[in-house]
Motif scaffolding. Structure first.
Motif, PDB file in Angstrom:
ATOM      1  N   GLU A   1       0.826  -1.216   0.000  1.00  0.00           N
ATOM      2  CA  GLU A   1       0.000   0.000   0.000  1.00  0.00           C
ATOM      3  C   GLU A   1       0.859   1.265   0.000  1.00  0.00           C
ATOM      4  N   ASN A   2       1.815   1.301  -0.941  1.00  0.00           N
ATOM      5  CA  ASN A   2       2.698   2.470  -1.100  1.00  0.00           C
ATOM      6  C   ASN A   2       3.409   2.845   0.193  1.00  0.00           C
ATOM      7  N   GLY A   3       3.836   1.858   0.933  1.00  0.00           N
ATOM      8  CA  GLY A   3       4.598   2.104   2.152  1.00  0.00           C
ATOM      9  C   GLY A   3       3.755   2.271   3.400  1.00  0.00           C
ATOM     10  N   ALA A   4       2.446   2.116   3.289  1.00  0.00           N
ATOM     11  CA  ALA A   4       1.587   2.241   4.475  1.00  0.00           C
ATOM     12  C   ALA A   4       1.851   1.117   5.473  1.00  0.00           C
ATOM     13  N   ILE A   5       2.282  -0.033   4.950  1.00  0.00           N
ATOM     14  CA  ILE A   5       2.653  -1.157   5.806  1.00  0.00           C
ATOM     15  C   ILE A   5       4.051  -1.599   5.388  1.00  0.00           C
ATOM     16  N   LYS A   6       4.941  -1.690   6.356  1.00  0.00           N
ATOM     17  CA  LYS A   6       6.308  -2.148   6.117  1.00  0.00           C
ATOM     18  C   LYS A   6       6.653  -3.217   7.143  1.00  0.00           C
ATOM     19  N   VAL A   7       7.202  -4.301   6.651  1.00  0.00           N
ATOM     20  CA  VAL A   7       7.662  -5.373   7.521  1.00  0.00           C
ATOM     21  C   VAL A   7       9.171  -5.480   7.328  1.00  0.00           C
ATOM     22  N   HIS A   8       9.912  -5.310   8.409  1.00  0.00           N
ATOM     23  CA  HIS A   8      11.368  -5.389   8.374  1.00  0.00           C
ATOM     24  C   HIS A   8      11.792  -6.726   8.968  1.00  0.00           C
ATOM     25  N   ALA A   9      12.669  -7.413   8.234  1.00  0.00           N
ATOM     26  CA  ALA A   9      13.151  -8.720   8.679  1.00  0.00           C
ATOM     27  C   ALA A   9      14.644  -8.826   8.418  1.00  0.00           C
ATOM     28  N   SER A  10      15.247  -9.851   8.994  1.00  0.00           N
ATOM     29  CA  SER A  10      16.646 -10.149   8.679  1.00  0.00           C
ATOM     30  C   SER A  10      16.653 -11.200   7.576  1.00  0.00           C
ATOM     31  N   ALA A  11      17.791 -11.327   6.905  1.00  0.00           N
ATOM     32  CA  ALA A  11      17.917 -12.359   5.881  1.00  0.00           C
ATOM     33  C   ALA A  11      17.919 -13.750   6.513  1.00  0.00           C
ATOM     34  N   ALA A  12      18.031 -13.807   7.841  1.00  0.00           N
ATOM     35  CA  ALA A  12      17.920 -15.074   8.566  1.00  0.00           C
ATOM     36  C   ALA A  12      16.455 -15.406   8.847  1.00  0.00           C
ATOM     37  N   LYS A  13      15.557 -14.635   8.261  1.00  0.00           N
ATOM     38  CA  LYS A  13      14.109 -14.866   8.316  1.00  0.00           C
ATOM     39  C   LYS A  13      13.504 -14.611   9.690  1.00  0.00           C
ATOM     40  N   THR A  14      14.004 -13.573  10.347  1.00  0.00           N
ATOM     41  CA  THR A  14      13.446 -13.147  11.625  1.00  0.00           C
ATOM     42  C   THR A  14      12.775 -11.799  11.429  1.00  0.00           C
ATOM     43  N   ILE A  15      11.488 -11.688  11.767  1.00  0.00           N
ATOM     44  CA  ILE A  15      10.783 -10.414  11.661  1.00  0.00           C
ATOM     45  C   ILE A  15      11.324  -9.503  12.755  1.00  0.00           C
ATOM     46  N   LYS A  16      11.798  -8.316  12.343  1.00  0.00           N
ATOM     47  CA  LYS A  16      12.385  -7.368  13.302  1.00  0.00           C
ATOM     48  C   LYS A  16      11.381  -6.307  13.741  1.00  0.00           C
ATOM     49  N   SER A  17      10.565  -5.821  12.793  1.00  0.00           N
ATOM     50  CA  SER A  17       9.574  -4.814  13.156  1.00  0.00           C
ATOM     51  C   SER A  17       8.502  -4.720  12.072  1.00  0.00           C
ATOM     52  N   ILE A  18       7.375  -4.141  12.455  1.00  0.00           N
ATOM     53  CA  ILE A  18       6.258  -3.904  11.544  1.00  0.00           C
ATOM     54  C   ILE A  18       5.805  -2.464  11.745  1.00  0.00           C
ATOM     55  N   GLU A  19       5.678  -1.738  10.635  1.00  0.00           N
ATOM     56  CA  GLU A  19       5.212  -0.356  10.691  1.00  0.00           C
ATOM     57  C   GLU A  19       3.887  -0.242   9.934  1.00  0.00           C
ATOM     58  N   ILE A  20       2.929   0.419  10.538  1.00  0.00           N
ATOM     59  CA  ILE A  20       1.639   0.683   9.890  1.00  0.00           C
ATOM     60  C   ILE A  20       1.341   2.158  10.122  1.00  0.00           C
TER      61      ILE A  20
END
Length: 108
Positions: free
Chosen positions: A29-48
């Motif tokens: 949604e044009n950056g309205a939701i961002k999920v940040h993860a590591s390349a080790a497949k760990t979710i680091k944060s979620i922005e809404i």
């Protein structure tokens, strides 16, 4: 032979640490939701964004969030595969190659 196994284990640990330090982002949604993860497949944060959160329904938010998470994890998987391929090639090279078998892994 034991030295080679220890080297392989050490390289695997180094690779894991590198993957943990690489960040990927799944965005919707044009950056309205961002999920940040590591390349080790760990979710680091979620922005809404507040605006998207206020305007969307619970179901819409859940659906779009799932897609954003999957996008981030897909990026992480691609990086992990590239890292594993590079590590495998390096290990094969350090063992002096495996003749024609080494060519299966991109060796020359």
């Amino acid at each position: 032979m034991f030295d080679k196994l220890l080297q392989a284990q050490q390289k695997a640990e180094e690779s894991k640490k590198r993957l943990e330090s690489i960040s990927v982002t799944g965005e919707m949604e044009n950056g309205a939701i961002k999920v940040h993860a590591s390349a080790a497949k760990t979710i680091k944060s979620i922005e809404i964004t507040d605006d998207f959160y206020e305007k969307s329904s619970k179901e819409e938010l859940e659906e779009i969030l799932a897609v954003a998470v999957n996008k981030a994890l897909e990026q992480a998987e691609k990086i992990a595969q590239a890292e594993t391929a590079a590590m495998t090639q390096e290990m094969l090279s350090s063992m002096g190659g495996l003749g024609a078998l080494g060519n299966l892994f991109g060796g020359k």
